[in-house]
Design a protein around this motif. Structure first.
Motif, mmCIF file in Angstrom:
data_model
loop_
_atom_site.group_PDB
_atom_site.id
_atom_site.type_symbol
_atom_site.label_atom_id
_atom_site.label_comp_id
_atom_site.label_asym_id
_atom_site.label_seq_id
_atom_site.Cartn_x
_atom_site.Cartn_y
_atom_site.Cartn_z
ATOM 1 N N PHE B 40 4.886 6.553 7.494
ATOM 2 C CA PHE B 40 5.106 6.307 6.069
ATOM 3 C C PHE B 40 5.066 4.807 5.785
ATOM 4 O O PHE B 40 4.462 4.359 4.803
ATOM 5 N N TRP B 43 1.455 3.697 6.045
ATOM 6 C CA TRP B 43 0.663 4.089 4.879
ATOM 7 C C TRP B 43 1.041 3.268 3.651
ATOM 8 O O TRP B 43 0.172 2.862 2.858
ATOM 9 N N SER B 44 2.335 2.968 3.504
ATOM 10 C CA SER B 44 2.796 2.307 2.282
ATOM 11 C C SER B 44 2.389 0.832 2.216
ATOM 12 O O SER B 44 2.400 0.243 1.130
ATOM 13 N N GLN B 47 -0.398 0.529 -0.203
ATOM 14 C CA GLN B 47 -0.206 1.186 -1.491
ATOM 15 C C GLN B 47 0.639 0.320 -2.414
ATOM 16 O O GLN B 47 1.370 -0.552 -1.969
ATOM 17 N N ARG B 49 3.664 0.063 -5.567
ATOM 18 C CA ARG B 49 5.012 0.632 -5.649
ATOM 19 C C ARG B 49 5.019 2.021 -6.287
ATOM 20 O O ARG B 49 5.736 2.923 -5.880
ATOM 21 N N SER B 51 2.616 4.309 -6.324
ATOM 22 C CA SER B 51 2.100 5.345 -5.404
ATOM 23 C C SER B 51 3.156 5.714 -4.370
ATOM 24 O O SER B 51 3.317 6.890 -4.035
ATOM 25 N N ILE B 52 3.871 4.694 -3.875
ATOM 26 C CA ILE B 52 4.896 4.952 -2.853
ATOM 27 C C ILE B 52 5.989 5.833 -3.438
ATOM 28 O O ILE B 52 6.436 6.807 -2.812
ATOM 29 N N GLU B 55 4.733 9.357 -3.950
ATOM 30 C CA GLU B 55 4.623 10.033 -2.652
ATOM 31 C C GLU B 55 6.002 10.447 -2.134
ATOM 32 O O GLU B 55 6.178 11.556 -1.636
#
Lengths: 176, 287
Positions: B40, B43-44, B47, B49, B51-52, B55
């Motif tokens: 996580f 992935w973040s 990305q 804020r 999108s995080i 998600e």
């Protein structure tokens, strides 16, 4: 789209809960401290549960299950129970396991096409625990009925036995 | 300056496969939780804020649903807390439901990280040596859904601006959304698969082309691949000892020595990305 999928899954869960119901009971409420007293005019049936087919064959089970096979294979010795009006094999089994604190897991009658309760596991020994052909079977008065446990109505004097089979009943005299 | 995405596609494929197999084969809670957190974070990094947060909300909701389903339908376990519809709800089931929910979340986030690591050219590269037809088909199939999403968003914005959804009825608006959704994905399907004809026309399948290698199998790739294979082999041999079980009684949570190596593999992407990020900022500060 992900939000929609979550909503659909939530709706499915709610519908399932709605149809199956939510009957909550505490452990004390569920485990019976008293079972019907046998009187002179009571109708009686007997029930026994065993996993004798696994004695000497514990290697078929996963290590964490082996401690739940009694040394002599007997989970519940033959005992007498009062037969209530309209009782099925499942009713007697459920009362007995609740009273003797024996673990029981079943699939409800509304959850399968046979419209009968299906015994998945007793005393943590489940179907497929000892292979693809293993599971629980029951006999009444020495014969293996071809109906589910909640569709067999008992009569006074019936003897019920639950056996764990390794091989679709071939090892306990109940093959199809 | 190496980032995780720059590893050879074969290394990346093996790495992600290894993580997923370890996750579902052994079901060790510590591995599952660490995998989720590490991937996580990885992935973040790429990305924003919003999108995080989206998600996180999605993953939390999905996990919650999975927990509820599991608690409602699983009744194994030796320690009942209460009874629901005459069947026990045990501490083992609750623990199992939490672990399974996080496992599904970890799988989801692994897939998200994989999408970042695998643009279309890497998929083509992996499969083109075996079968160019498979490479084209696979890459077009993978691109179909992202193209469909882009098309759907474009059409939705355009239709909203011209008042297509101005109806009072919720059902009518839902019906129109579904119609646009179906048309967008159908349109993407048509357009994506025409690309294969274009590529074919350009001699992609003719066998006369040579292709320049974008990806080299470096020393680090070799070390990672060999380490993964050895680790996996050791774990499979010790499967009976390493696998975690939840029923009827939970296995005690211990960290076997081999799991330390698994933890290193799990942390690899985030460590490499952070190292690359620090290096980049350091060199930038020198300009």
């Amino acid at each position: 789209m992900r939000k929609d999928l979550l909503i659909i899954a939530s709706i499915i869960l709610l519908i399932t809960i709605f149809f199956t119901g939510t009957k909550f009971q505490s452990v004390e409420e569920f485990e019976l401290t008293h079972i019907d007293d046998i009187k002179a005019d009571s109708e009686i049936v007997t029930l026994a549960i065993d996993s004798k087919s696994l004695v000497g064959n514990e290697h078929l089970l996963k290590p964490e299950l082996r401690e739940f096979v009694p040394k002599d294979g007997i989970i519940l010795k033959r005992k007498e129970y009062v037969l209530r009006n309209g009782d099925t094999v499942f009713d007697v089994l459920q009362r007995a396991t609740r009273f003797h604190k024996i673990q029981l897991e079943f699939q409800g009658a509304n959850d399968n096409v046979f419209k009968s309760a299906y015994i998945q596991g007793i005393n943590y020994l489940y179907e497929f625990s000892a292979g693809a052909n293993s599971g629980w079977m029951y006999e009444v008065n020495g014969e293996f009925p071809d109906v589910g446990v909640s569709r067999y109505t008992l009569k006074n004097g019936d003897h019920i036995e639950f056996h764990f089979t390794k091989n679709l009943g071939k090892d306990i005299g109940g093959e199809f | 300056m190496l980032t995780f995405h720059q590893f050879h596609p074969l290394t990346l494929t093996l790495y992600y496969l290894f993580l997923l197999v370890i996750l579902w084969l052994f079901k060790a809670p510590i591995v599952i939780f660490l995998l989720f957190i590490s991937l996580f974070l990885f992935w973040s990094i790429s990305q924003n804020r919003k999108s995080i947060l989206n998600e996180l909300v999605f993953v939390a909701s999905l996990s919650g649903l999975i927990m509820l389903f599991t608690i409602y339908f699983y009744h194994n376990g030796a320690t009942p807390i209460f009874y629901l519809n005459d069947q026990a709800v045990t501490t083992e089931v609750i623990f199992y439901s939490i672990v399974m929910a996080v496992a599904v979340a970890a799988t989801w986030i692994t897939w998200q990280a994989l999408i970042i690591s695998f643009p279309m050219k890497k998929i083509i590269y992996l499969t083109s040596n075996r079968s160019i037809t498979l490479a084209i088909a696979l890459s077009n199939f993978v691109r179909w859904i992202p193209n469909g999403k882009i098309q759907f968003q474009k059409v939705m914005e355009a239709q909203q601006s011209i008042g297509y959804f101005s109806s009072q009825s919720k059902f009518e608006r839902m019906y129109k959304t579904v119609k646009i959704w179906m048309n967008s994905y159908y349109n993407a399907f048509e357009n994506t698969f025409q690309k294969s004809a274009v590529m074919h026309e350009r001699g992609f399948k003719s066998g006369k082309r040579t292709h320049f290698q974008h990806y080299r199998f470096r020393k680090t790739d070799c070390i990672i691949v060999v380490s993964i294979l050895i680790t996996f082999f050791i774990m499979v041999i010790n499967y009976a000892q390493l696998r975690y079980y939840f029923f009827p009684l939970r296995k005690e949570m211990t960290v076997e020595p081999i799991y330390w190596l698994v933890f290193v593999f799990i942390s690899l992407p985030i460590i490499i990305q952070i190292k690359g990020w620090v290096q980049w900022h350091y060199y930038k500060s020198k300009i």
